[in-house]
Scaffold this active site. Structure first.
Site, PDB file in Angstrom:
ATOM      1  N   ARG A  78      23.903  36.850  67.309  1.00  0.00           N
ATOM      2  CA  ARG A  78      24.542  36.178  68.430  1.00  0.00           C
ATOM      3  C   ARG A  78      24.566  37.101  69.636  1.00  0.00           C
ATOM      4  O   ARG A  78      24.618  38.319  69.496  1.00  0.00           O
ATOM      5  CB  ARG A  78      25.980  35.791  68.077  1.00  0.00           C
ATOM      6  CG  ARG A  78      26.104  34.488  67.306  1.00  0.00           C
ATOM      7  CD  ARG A  78      27.551  34.137  67.066  1.00  0.00           C
ATOM      8  NE  ARG A  78      28.195  35.052  66.156  1.00  0.00           N
ATOM      9  CZ  ARG A  78      29.039  36.005  66.503  1.00  0.00           C
ATOM     10  NH1 ARG A  78      29.391  36.154  67.768  1.00  0.00           N
ATOM     11  NH2 ARG A  78      29.574  36.808  65.619  1.00  0.00           N
ATOM     12  N   TYR A 206      17.993  32.008  66.989  1.00  0.00           N
ATOM     13  CA  TYR A 206      18.835  32.631  65.963  1.00  0.00           C
ATOM     14  C   TYR A 206      20.015  31.711  65.604  1.00  0.00           C
ATOM     15  O   TYR A 206      20.699  31.196  66.510  1.00  0.00           O
ATOM     16  CB  TYR A 206      19.367  33.997  66.435  1.00  0.00           C
ATOM     17  CG  TYR A 206      20.473  34.480  65.517  1.00  0.00           C
ATOM     18  CD1 TYR A 206      20.160  34.969  64.246  1.00  0.00           C
ATOM     19  CD2 TYR A 206      21.810  34.351  65.860  1.00  0.00           C
ATOM     20  CE1 TYR A 206      21.162  35.339  63.363  1.00  0.00           C
ATOM     21  CE2 TYR A 206      22.826  34.719  64.982  1.00  0.00           C
ATOM     22  CZ  TYR A 206      22.487  35.215  63.733  1.00  0.00           C
ATOM     23  OH  TYR A 206      23.488  35.559  62.857  1.00  0.00           O
ATOM     24  N   LYS A 215      28.945  27.543  65.378  1.00  0.00           N
ATOM     25  CA  LYS A 215      29.879  28.223  66.275  1.00  0.00           C
ATOM     26  C   LYS A 215      30.138  27.390  67.541  1.00  0.00           C
ATOM     27  O   LYS A 215      31.243  27.392  68.073  1.00  0.00           O
ATOM     28  CB  LYS A 215      29.344  29.611  66.662  1.00  0.00           C
ATOM     29  CG  LYS A 215      29.004  30.486  65.470  1.00  0.00           C
ATOM     30  CD  LYS A 215      30.209  30.749  64.591  1.00  0.00           C
ATOM     31  CE  LYS A 215      29.794  31.655  63.432  1.00  0.00           C
ATOM     32  NZ  LYS A 215      30.913  32.027  62.573  1.00  0.00           N
ATOM     33  N   HIS A 235      38.018  30.175  62.668  1.00  0.00           N
ATOM     34  CA  HIS A 235      36.956  30.959  62.025  1.00  0.00           C
ATOM     35  C   HIS A 235      37.474  31.433  60.666  1.00  0.00           C
ATOM     36  O   HIS A 235      37.762  32.615  60.483  1.00  0.00           O
ATOM     37  CB  HIS A 235      36.622  32.142  62.938  1.00  0.00           C
ATOM     38  CG  HIS A 235      35.352  32.851  62.590  1.00  0.00           C
ATOM     39  ND1 HIS A 235      35.097  34.162  62.963  1.00  0.00           N
ATOM     40  CD2 HIS A 235      34.247  32.450  61.914  1.00  0.00           C
ATOM     41  CE1 HIS A 235      33.913  34.517  62.542  1.00  0.00           C
ATOM     42  NE2 HIS A 235      33.366  33.503  61.907  1.00  0.00           N
ATOM     43  N   SER A 257      33.047  38.118  61.780  1.00  0.00           N
ATOM     44  CA  SER A 257      31.733  38.025  61.160  1.00  0.00           C
ATOM     45  C   SER A 257      31.419  39.324  60.407  1.00  0.00           C
ATOM     46  O   SER A 257      31.739  40.409  60.885  1.00  0.00           O
ATOM     47  CB  SER A 257      30.672  37.820  62.239  1.00  0.00           C
ATOM     48  OG  SER A 257      31.013  36.703  63.023  1.00  0.00           O
ATOM     49  N   CYS A 259      32.636  40.518  57.640  1.00  0.00           N
ATOM     50  CA  CYS A 259      33.754  41.232  57.018  1.00  0.00           C
ATOM     51  C   CYS A 259      34.061  40.662  55.641  1.00  0.00           C
ATOM     52  O   CYS A 259      35.160  40.847  55.116  1.00  0.00           O
ATOM     53  CB  CYS A 259      34.989  41.181  57.907  1.00  0.00           C
ATOM     54  SG  CYS A 259      34.807  42.161  59.401  1.00  0.00           S
ATOM     55  N   ASP A 284      33.316  29.814  56.255  1.00  0.00           N
ATOM     56  CA  ASP A 284      33.236  30.302  57.643  1.00  0.00           C
ATOM     57  C   ASP A 284      34.155  29.574  58.614  1.00  0.00           C
ATOM     58  O   ASP A 284      34.681  30.194  59.523  1.00  0.00           O
ATOM     59  CB  ASP A 284      31.785  30.179  58.137  1.00  0.00           C
ATOM     60  CG  ASP A 284      31.517  30.981  59.411  1.00  0.00           C
ATOM     61  OD1 ASP A 284      32.057  32.102  59.533  1.00  0.00           O
ATOM     62  OD2 ASP A 284      30.785  30.488  60.286  1.00  0.00           O
ATOM     63  N   ARG A 376      19.800  36.934  56.926  1.00  0.00           N
ATOM     64  CA  ARG A 376      20.674  35.849  56.468  1.00  0.00           C
ATOM     65  C   ARG A 376      20.004  34.965  55.418  1.00  0.00           C
ATOM     66  O   ARG A 376      18.784  34.871  55.349  1.00  0.00           O
ATOM     67  CB  ARG A 376      21.015  34.949  57.672  1.00  0.00           C
ATOM     68  CG  ARG A 376      21.774  35.658  58.783  1.00  0.00           C
ATOM     69  CD  ARG A 376      23.243  35.522  58.595  1.00  0.00           C
ATOM     70  NE  ARG A 376      24.043  36.322  59.509  1.00  0.00           N
ATOM     71  CZ  ARG A 376      25.357  36.128  59.682  1.00  0.00           C
ATOM     72  NH1 ARG A 376      25.979  35.181  59.011  1.00  0.00           N
ATOM     73  NH2 ARG A 376      26.038  36.899  60.491  1.00  0.00           N
TER      74      ARG A 376
END
Ligand code: SAT
Ligand code: MN
Length: 591
Positions: A78, A206, A215, A235, A257, A259, A284, A376
């Protein structure tokens, strides 16, 4: 123009039709393709993607239905500096967002997107965020010239006819336009128009920038709509903890993100927790609204996982390894000679030779990483062995606890509980974390990341805190609020807590607290487990003194921490709820 597969063209939503026609005229594609989400269509589009080299088939014996995608090396995460919230006024977007006047942004993007799909296909991707029939669900339509986006959206959302069925003749849908252009970071914009319920993303391919349901709609636009309509877009992962007696407790947890949200949401409890089970609702994003039980009810708007590959293995996340063993798109991982995938942390010893994420030969002697740190997997949630049975429930699951947590190597203890809702909002609002590879920029720098929403809040953060405080009035049985930190280290740089499955022990205390079955001790930060309340049985090399170290709280460090919080509070000052300033004063007094 409508795809005959969708049935009678007169039955198609006329607002959708007009908008698609208008955008098609503007972008000038050679072809417009309406996606229906069917298996046949998926097969056909996959073949097109393979013939174009966008996807590469992986070893179909080892990884049936799995494909590989390599992104442009300038487009791997991002980009917060290119992400805009285009509200009518700058104040509405607030000081934590980039802002541009909506007319100016439209003007700029109109110029960039005009004719930009010439020679290409424009895919019309209708998608539903949330279970069909849920009052919490929302419809989006993404127009994109990227077949990778189409195939990813089919995994990440309920894509196709189901969205039109949910929408009916309503014009209440998110309008998303994605044009790849030439994947040039100089011409990359992820622009949100909350008042129009619209998103335009250009110059990237992406995930976080272009899977517009995620998002962009589910968080940035979602948070804006949530304030207007009385709900929360967060989130947060959502999981269910099932006790041996069958009782289920649902918990939502906000971590920035990279974590460990996906790992936590799919956790396998350690052997000592026999007959305990963790069920995944989402990994998420949570949409939460006061529900019929008087609690906050949460749905996962997504249908798949866009998870971080590095570090994922049978020990850290056994359920993810099963989930990604079929029907998965891998992006920017490394390849073995037999077309299997590899990333740092997948196995203890790397294979002797690989092709790295940039397409170059790689050996264990190579200096660079084989897989990109933000590589990913995109995998359907239906593959997850721990998928919660309630995942399609229209009313969502009742939330008993909310956990906030960041990645902090110092200062912050393993777990504490906020005294009440307002204190909990303060704890969430002052959250911080070290930056990761999920966004471009320096890694490892501590920054305030309120509720893990800093990059995702679609309006003024001060107003967002107010909305959180106001929600208390709407919830009869508010969730208890906790803070955790799995990432604290000692002076030698070693983690103080083993994490992963052992996090079950923290979760067990949280569940017991929610059910009134565990004591707590009051400390300046909040409540912490009493000495006998935290189950350490069966842990290797970990005893009460190690727990005390992980839980320790140094008032001097905390005074510094409060000063660091001020930076964000000063920035938001004109919109900051006084309750939070009061909470800060109370904390200072307790310290
Ligand atoms: O890249 S995404 O934004 O989709 C994932 C994340 O950073 O949380
Ligand atoms: Mn995320």
């Amino acid at each position: 123009m409508p795809n005959p597969k969708l049935g009678d063209p007169n039955a198609i939503n006329s607002a959708v039709l007009h908008w698609v026609e208008e955008m098609s005229e503007h972008c000038g594609p050679d072809k417009t393709f309406w996606c229906d989400g069917s298996i046949e269509e998926h097969e056909a589009l996959t073949n097109v993607a393979v013939s174009q080299g966008v996807l590469v088939p992986l070893n179909q014996t080892k990884l049936p239905g799995c494909y590989y995608h390599r992104s442009n090396p300038n487009d791997v995460a991002r980009v917060e500096q290119c992400t805009y919230i285009c509200t009518q006024t700058e104040e509405e977007a607030g000081p934590t967002n980039n802002w541009m006047d909506p007319r100016e942004m439209h003007h700029k993007l109109d110029a960039l997107t005009k004719g930009s799909m010439r020679g290409r296909t424009m895919y019309v991707v209708p998608y539903l965020m949330g279970p069909p029939g849920s009052p919490l669900s929302k419809v989006g339509i993404e127009l994109t010239d990227s077949i990778y986006v189409v195939l990813s959206m089919r995994i990440m959302t309920r894509m196709g006819t189901v969205a039109f069925e949910h929408l009916g003749q309503s014009d209440d849908f998110n309008r998303g336009l994605h044009c790849m252009l030439d994947i040039n970071p100089e011409r990359r914009y992820i622009a949100h128009f909350p008042q129009e319920n619209a998103v335009i993303s250009v110059g990237s391919n992406y995930g976080g920038n272009v899977l517009l349901g995620k998002k962009c709609l589910a968080l940035r636009i979602g948070s804006f709509l949530g304030r207007r309509e009385g709900w929360l877009a967060e989130h947060m992962l959502i999981l269910g903890v099932e006790a041996p007696n069958g009782d289920k407790t649902f918990i939502a947890a906000a971590f920035p993100s990279q974590c460990g949200k996906t790992n936590f949401a799919m956790m396998t409890p350690p052997p000592h927790f026999k007959n305990w089970k963790i069920w995944t609702v989402g990994d998420d994003i949570a949409w939460m609204k006061p529900g019929p039980t008087g609690r906050l009810h949460a749905i996962n708007p997504e249908a798949g996982y866009f998870g971080v590959a590095p570090g994922t293995n049978g020990e850290t996340n056994a359920n993810a390894m099963v989930t990604i063993s079929c029907d998965t798109i891998y992006t920017n991982v490394a390849l073995t000679p037999d077309m299997d995938v590899w990333w740092e942390g997948k196995t203890k010893t790397p294979p002797p030779e690989l092709i790295d994420w940039k397409g170059n030969p790689w050996t264990p002697a190579s200096k660079e990483k084989a897989a990109h740190p933000n590589s990913r997997f995109t995998a359907p949630m239906a593959n997850n062995p721990s998928l919660a049975h309630e995942v399609n429930d229209a009313m969502g699951v009742p939330i008993s606890a909310i956990i906030f947590g960041g990645r902090r190597s110092t200062t912050i203890p393993l777990v504490y509980q906020a005294f009440n809702w307002i204190h909990g909002v303060y704890v969430g609002a002052t959250m911080s974390s070290e930056t990761t590879a999920a966004a471009t920029g320096a890694v490892g720098q501590v920054r305030r990341d309120p509720m893990a929403m800093l990059p995702f809040c679609g309006y003024n953060m001060g107003e967002y805190f107010k909305h959180w405080l106001n929600m208390r009035k709407e919830i009869q049985i508010p969730p208890r609020i906790f803070h955790v930190n799995w990432f604290r280290k000692n002076d030698r740089g070693e983690y103080l807590w083993p994490g992963f499955g052992e996090n079950m022990r923290v979760l067990k205390w949280i569940v017991d607290r929610c059910r009134g079955q565990a004591d707590a001790r009051e400390v300046p930060l909040g409540w912490v487990p009493g000495p006998r309340q935290f189950d350490l049985e069966g842990m290797k090399d970990f005893d009460a003194s190690r727990l005390a170290e992980a839980q320790s709280m140094n008032p001097e460090d905390w005074k510094r921490e409060v000063l660091l919080q001020d930076e964000l509070f000063m920035k938001l000052y004109s919109h900051l709820p006084k309750e939070l300033i009061f909470q800060r004063e109370l904390l200072v007094a307790r310290l």
